[in-house]
Motif scaffolding. Structure first.
Motif, mmCIF file in Angstrom:
data_model
loop_
_atom_site.group_PDB
_atom_site.id
_atom_site.type_symbol
_atom_site.label_atom_id
_atom_site.label_comp_id
_atom_site.label_asym_id
_atom_site.label_seq_id
_atom_site.Cartn_x
_atom_site.Cartn_y
_atom_site.Cartn_z
ATOM 1 N N ALA A 35 0.271 12.019 19.445
ATOM 2 C CA ALA A 35 0.557 10.715 18.837
ATOM 3 C C ALA A 35 -0.731 9.948 18.585
ATOM 4 N N GLU A 36 -0.686 9.072 17.605
ATOM 5 C CA GLU A 36 -1.846 8.235 17.288
ATOM 6 C C GLU A 36 -1.975 7.097 18.301
ATOM 7 N N VAL A 37 -3.206 6.791 18.670
ATOM 8 C CA VAL A 37 -3.459 5.659 19.561
ATOM 9 C C VAL A 37 -3.423 4.371 18.743
ATOM 10 N N LYS A 38 -2.499 3.478 19.096
ATOM 11 C CA LYS A 38 -2.396 2.193 18.402
ATOM 12 C C LYS A 38 -3.139 1.087 19.149
ATOM 13 N N GLY A 39 -3.166 1.203 20.449
ATOM 14 C CA GLY A 39 -3.852 0.229 21.286
ATOM 15 C C GLY A 39 -3.831 0.706 22.721
ATOM 16 N N GLU A 53 3.431 -5.601 29.786
ATOM 17 C CA GLU A 53 2.241 -6.175 29.152
ATOM 18 C C GLU A 53 1.782 -5.296 27.989
ATOM 19 N N ALA A 54 1.857 -3.985 28.160
ATOM 20 C CA ALA A 54 1.475 -3.063 27.082
ATOM 21 C C ALA A 54 2.392 -3.252 25.878
ATOM 22 N N ILE A 55 3.688 -3.408 26.124
ATOM 23 C CA ILE A 55 4.645 -3.642 25.041
ATOM 24 C C ILE A 55 4.305 -4.945 24.317
ATOM 25 N N GLU A 56 4.047 -5.998 25.087
ATOM 26 C CA GLU A 56 3.731 -7.314 24.515
ATOM 27 C C GLU A 56 2.459 -7.266 23.666
ATOM 28 N N LYS A 57 1.478 -6.458 24.089
ATOM 29 C CA LYS A 57 0.199 -6.399 23.376
ATOM 30 C C LYS A 57 0.139 -5.255 22.367
ATOM 31 N N ASP A 58 1.277 -4.621 22.123
ATOM 32 C CA ASP A 58 1.389 -3.541 21.139
ATOM 33 C C ASP A 58 0.428 -2.395 21.470
ATOM 34 N N CYS A 59 0.369 -2.041 22.736
ATOM 35 C CA CYS A 59 -0.453 -0.904 23.185
ATOM 36 C C CYS A 59 0.478 0.259 23.522
ATOM 37 N N ASN A 60 0.194 1.409 22.970
ATOM 38 C CA ASN A 60 1.038 2.567 23.286
ATOM 39 C C ASN A 60 0.366 3.521 24.274
ATOM 40 N N VAL A 61 -0.770 3.087 24.839
ATOM 41 C CA VAL A 61 -1.445 3.866 25.879
ATOM 42 C C VAL A 61 -1.875 2.932 27.003
ATOM 43 N N ILE A 87 10.399 5.520 33.470
ATOM 44 C CA ILE A 87 11.503 5.409 32.507
ATOM 45 C C ILE A 87 11.153 4.403 31.417
ATOM 46 N N LYS A 88 10.641 3.260 31.804
ATOM 47 C CA LYS A 88 10.311 2.218 30.816
ATOM 48 C C LYS A 88 9.210 2.690 29.863
ATOM 49 N N ALA A 89 8.213 3.391 30.402
ATOM 50 C CA ALA A 89 7.125 3.899 29.562
ATOM 51 C C ALA A 89 7.656 4.912 28.549
ATOM 52 N N ILE A 90 8.499 5.830 29.002
ATOM 53 C CA ILE A 90 9.031 6.857 28.100
ATOM 54 C C ILE A 90 9.933 6.233 27.038
ATOM 55 N N LYS A 91 10.793 5.302 27.445
ATOM 56 C CA LYS A 91 11.690 4.640 26.486
ATOM 57 C C LYS A 91 10.922 3.926 25.384
ATOM 58 N N ASN A 92 9.744 3.435 25.709
ATOM 59 C CA ASN A 92 8.969 2.654 24.744
ATOM 60 C C ASN A 92 7.795 3.440 24.149
ATOM 61 N N ASP A 93 7.825 4.763 24.300
ATOM 62 C CA ASP A 93 6.788 5.646 23.730
ATOM 63 C C ASP A 93 5.383 5.224 24.150
ATOM 64 N N ILE A 94 5.245 4.927 25.421
ATOM 65 C CA ILE A 94 3.943 4.534 25.963
ATOM 66 C C ILE A 94 3.397 5.652 26.836
ATOM 67 N N ALA A 95 2.197 6.082 26.518
ATOM 68 C CA ALA A 95 1.534 7.120 27.297
ATOM 69 C C ALA A 95 0.835 6.477 28.490
ATOM 70 N N ILE A 96 0.887 7.147 29.621
ATOM 71 C CA ILE A 96 0.180 6.699 30.824
ATOM 72 C C ILE A 96 -0.853 7.755 31.192
ATOM 73 N N TYR A 97 -2.088 7.344 31.264
ATOM 74 C CA TYR A 97 -3.170 8.248 31.667
ATOM 75 C C TYR A 97 -3.816 7.678 32.915
ATOM 76 N N ALA A 98 -3.927 8.525 33.952
ATOM 77 C CA ALA A 98 -4.557 8.097 35.207
ATOM 78 C C ALA A 98 -5.903 8.789 35.361
ATOM 79 N N ILE A 99 -6.902 8.017 35.777
ATOM 80 C CA ILE A 99 -8.246 8.553 35.984
ATOM 81 C C ILE A 99 -8.714 8.031 37.344
#
Length: 365
Positions: A35-39, A53-61, A87-99
């Motif tokens: 997927a393309e990184v939008k924010g 907060e990611a949803i509010e700021k239109d960030c998908n990562v 569940i919330k991240a998947i429903k909203n197509d938000i990727a989570i990356y941990a470092i």
């Protein structure tokens, strides 16, 4: 267009996943790598409010230091905050990356940021890790040696501390006899050949083996490349837990503690009784670092800064060092700044946002 896999690849080059501790779960936890990184939203933790907060700021990562998933999930019913967050991240197509611990363990990672905050330049790794380095030995015709070496240097081999292009060469005779299916660079099918060759030896991070060997084979003139790899027991001075370094000027213990509160924006510090000795050498570890206390003492540190010390562990200082427990969250919160700096220097096709939410689960009265 930047895809999530491009972002993941770059972060992995900064803090290789192979450097994480065995208990950890760094990497892409949710999301479509194509997927393309939008924010991007950068945070210390990834919990439900961070996804909001990611949803509010239109960030998908979301790039978080702490993984939301440490252990395997057997259900997704929303029974706890971990499941609800995923569940919330998947429903909203938000990727989570941990470092996480991989960023803790690299030279320019979490602990380097702490060192920067407390004003210590040129810190060293407190507990360097072993078995992360390999030695490559290869045999190359003399006239091709420099070109091949140059190629594998660019692939990441031959770096030792502050030095690059490090290798050792000896010269000898190589023998071979191509069979009828061979297409030899030197010699003829069915005829024994003797060639003056250089044996080169270089060190490399073990996680770069495939890349370096692929480059070696591409740059080498032979159809079949003679090489071998040996894992080394050497400590990798650029990878490991905690750091230590010296202050420009020694401080009285309480002077240093107040200085630390100011530089790290702390409300309080739990500490052992200070001695009459001034603070010059400082050791520290972001997060829970009590396991490094003996290492800090062995490096003759005057103070050890970390979080999550247990009551009985404070006794282990035995008047040899002052322990300063500043809290887990407080020791690592500036990791957000570090990740923001890493991402904004590399990527310009999307917005990178610092989370404004305090995710510290501990409050102080």
């Amino acid at each position: 267009m930047t895809k999530i896999k491009d972002l993941v690849s770059y972060l992995a080059s900064i803090a290789p996943p192979s450097y994480q501790e065995s208990y950890d779960n760094s990497g892409l936890i949710t999301g479509d790598a194509n997927a393309e990184v939008k924010g991007v939203l950068v945070s210390l933790d990834c919990i439900e409010s961070i996804v909001d907060e990611a949803i509010e700021k239109d960030c998908n990562v979301i790039v978080a230091h702490h993984p939301i998933v440490f252990k395997g999930l057997k259900s997704f019913t929303g029974k706890d905050y971990v499941e609800r967050t995923v569940i919330k991240a998947i429903k909203n197509d938000i990727a989570i990356y941990a470092i996480h611990t991989n960023l803790d363990n690299v030279l320019h990672g979490v602990n380097a940021k702490i060192g920067e905050k407390i004003g210590i330049s040129n810190p060293k790794i407190l507990a360097p890790k072993k078995q992360l380095l390999s030695k490559l030995v290869a045999f190359i015709p003399q006239e091709n040696k420099e070109a091949v070496l140059d190629a594998i240097y660019k692939a990441g081999a031959g770096e030792i501390g502050n030095y690059s292009n490090c290798s050792f060469t000896t010269t000898g005779k190589g023998t071979f006899k191509p069979n009828e299916s061979a297409d030899p660079h030197i010699g003829k099918q069915g005829e024994a050949e003797e060639v003056t060759e250089d044996r080169i030896e270089v060190m490399m991070p073990s996680h770069l083996e495939n890349r370096v060997i692929g480059t070696l084979k591409k740059a080498h003139p032979y159809e079949e490349v003679a090489y071998y790899i040996t894992q080394l027991q050497n400590e990798n001075q650029e990878v490991g837990s905690g750091m230590y370094g010296d202050l420009d000027q020694p401080m009285e213990p309480f002077e240093f503690l107040n200085y630390l509160k100011d530089r790290m924006a702390l409300n309080c510090i739990r500490h052992t009784a200070p001695s009459n000795k001034k603070i010059k050498r400082v050791a520290w570890c972001g997060g829970a670092g009590s396991f490094l206390l003996k290492k800090a003492i062995s490096q003759q540190a005057d103070v050890f800064i970390t979080g999550d010390f247990k009551y009985h562990e404070f006794f282990d200082a035995e008047d040899k060092i002052m322990i300063a427990d500043i809290g887990h969250y407080e020791s690592e919160v500036f990791t957000k700044e570090l990740l923001y700096e890493i991402l904004t220097k590399k990527f310009t096709t999307f917005a990178t946002n610092l989370s404004e939410i305090v995710t510290n689960p501990i409050s102080y009265l």
